[in-house]
Design an enzyme around this catalytic site. Sequence first.
Site, PDB file in Angstrom:
ATOM      1  N   ASP A  68      49.834  53.797  43.372  1.00  0.00           N
ATOM      2  CA  ASP A  68      49.156  52.916  42.427  1.00  0.00           C
ATOM      3  C   ASP A  68      49.601  51.494  42.731  1.00  0.00           C
ATOM      4  O   ASP A  68      50.776  51.261  43.010  1.00  0.00           O
ATOM      5  CB  ASP A  68      49.480  53.299  40.983  1.00  0.00           C
ATOM      6  CG  ASP A  68      48.406  52.775  40.033  1.00  0.00           C
ATOM      7  OD1 ASP A  68      47.213  52.855  40.359  1.00  0.00           O
ATOM      8  OD2 ASP A  68      48.765  52.255  38.959  1.00  0.00           O
ATOM      9  N   GLY A 164      39.203  44.805  47.826  1.00  0.00           N
ATOM     10  CA  GLY A 164      39.848  44.344  46.596  1.00  0.00           C
ATOM     11  C   GLY A 164      40.003  42.831  46.560  1.00  0.00           C
ATOM     12  O   GLY A 164      39.047  42.083  46.805  1.00  0.00           O
ATOM     13  N   ASP A 166      41.699  40.939  48.580  1.00  0.00           N
ATOM     14  CA  ASP A 166      42.091  40.338  49.870  1.00  0.00           C
ATOM     15  C   ASP A 166      41.496  38.942  50.104  1.00  0.00           C
ATOM     16  O   ASP A 166      42.191  38.063  50.631  1.00  0.00           O
ATOM     17  CB  ASP A 166      41.730  41.265  51.038  1.00  0.00           C
ATOM     18  CG  ASP A 166      42.722  42.414  51.177  1.00  0.00           C
ATOM     19  OD1 ASP A 166      43.804  42.343  50.582  1.00  0.00           O
ATOM     20  OD2 ASP A 166      42.402  43.392  51.878  1.00  0.00           O
ATOM     21  N   LYS A 187      47.498  43.529  58.733  1.00  0.00           N
ATOM     22  CA  LYS A 187      47.702  43.695  57.288  1.00  0.00           C
ATOM     23  C   LYS A 187      48.555  44.933  57.010  1.00  0.00           C
ATOM     24  O   LYS A 187      49.503  44.879  56.234  1.00  0.00           O
ATOM     25  CB  LYS A 187      46.353  43.827  56.566  1.00  0.00           C
ATOM     26  CG  LYS A 187      46.540  44.139  55.094  1.00  0.00           C
ATOM     27  CD  LYS A 187      45.266  44.423  54.352  1.00  0.00           C
ATOM     28  CE  LYS A 187      45.580  44.965  52.962  1.00  0.00           C
ATOM     29  NZ  LYS A 187      44.382  45.325  52.214  1.00  0.00           N
TER      30      LYS A 187
HETATM   31  P1  IMP Z   1      44.867  51.262  43.864  1.00  0.00           P
HETATM   32  O1  IMP Z   1      45.940  51.681  42.947  1.00  0.00           O
HETATM   33  O2  IMP Z   1      45.244  51.342  45.310  1.00  0.00           O
HETATM   34  O3  IMP Z   1      43.544  51.889  43.557  1.00  0.00           O
HETATM   35  O4  IMP Z   1      44.676  49.691  43.626  1.00  0.00           O
HETATM   36  C1  IMP Z   1      44.259  49.153  42.376  1.00  0.00           C
HETATM   37  C2  IMP Z   1      43.470  47.903  42.616  1.00  0.00           C
HETATM   38  O5  IMP Z   1      44.324  46.930  43.271  1.00  0.00           O
HETATM   39  C3  IMP Z   1      42.287  48.074  43.578  1.00  0.00           C
HETATM   40  O6  IMP Z   1      41.126  48.367  42.857  1.00  0.00           O
HETATM   41  C4  IMP Z   1      42.186  46.726  44.242  1.00  0.00           C
HETATM   42  O7  IMP Z   1      41.406  45.876  43.456  1.00  0.00           O
HETATM   43  C5  IMP Z   1      43.612  46.205  44.230  1.00  0.00           C
HETATM   44  N1  IMP Z   1      44.265  46.412  45.534  1.00  0.00           N
HETATM   45  C6  IMP Z   1      45.086  47.427  45.890  1.00  0.00           C
HETATM   46  N2  IMP Z   1      45.514  47.280  47.146  1.00  0.00           N
HETATM   47  C7  IMP Z   1      44.940  46.143  47.602  1.00  0.00           C
HETATM   48  C8  IMP Z   1      44.987  45.472  48.847  1.00  0.00           C
HETATM   49  O8  IMP Z   1      45.636  45.891  49.817  1.00  0.00           O
HETATM   50  N3  IMP Z   1      44.269  44.335  48.930  1.00  0.00           N
HETATM   51  C9  IMP Z   1      43.527  43.846  47.899  1.00  0.00           C
HETATM   52  N4  IMP Z   1      43.445  44.453  46.728  1.00  0.00           N
HETATM   53  C10 IMP Z   1      44.142  45.587  46.571  1.00  0.00           C
END
Ligand code: IMP
Length: 208
Positions: A68, A164, A166, A187
């Site tokens: 998460d 996301g 980025d 990255k």
């Molecule tokens: P998750 O827990 O990996 O689903 O991440 C939750 C939210 O964080 C995602 O919906 C993205 O908006 C953001 N996020 C997670 N990892 C990244 C990343 O590596 N780059 C940009 N946004 C991220």
Amino acid sequence: MKIIFATGNKGKLREAQEILGSGYELATPADFGIFEDIEETGETLKENSLIKAQYLWDRTHLPCFADDTGLEVDALDGAPGVHTARYAALVAESEGRSTEGKDHNFSANMDTLLEKIAEKGPCAARTARFHSVVTLIVDGEPHYFDGVLEGSIAHEKAGCGGFGYDPVFVACEYPDRTVAEIPEETKNAISHRGKALRAMAAYLKENE
Ligand code: IMP
């Protein structure tokens, strides 16, 4: 060793498989007929990653892990944090505005983030970090691994790589461009999730 990763995201799966190496065979919940969206009802990243990993463990009793991630912005006292994925919808809801089209919408999330920082004025602290927590469950026992990517929030979106936030996140390691403007392997080498996954991989190899 077979391990289930609580994700349906092919990019994350590829990154985790590369980090773990060929000694580990990654599977997804779908491989075990698990298709439900696991509700993230926790108040912290750690709680949410545990909820997802525990769900898989309870159904399969096989080694499994979940991640998460949250984006923590200093000008916003650590927000959006655990609400990163649904930030635009939650802000709209709290301000009594329509949430239509805003749920899990990357572009709307970035627009909301830039607006909220702008409201703090020109001296707002744009420093920020992505924070990932990975929970691994082996033999019913949870183990936690953290990874952080430090950086800052750009004034406008740039680049079309990654996902996301980025296009608005500038990592300390590459201060002249956003993460959406650097290659995927670059990255992955510095990313929050990569660091947490590498810590998990080291643990697994030490405890084989
Ligand atoms: P998750 O827990 O990996 O689903 O991440 C939750 C939210 O964080 C995602 O919906 C993205 O908006 C953001 N996020 C997670 N990892 C990244 C990343 O590596 N780059 C940009 N946004 C991220």
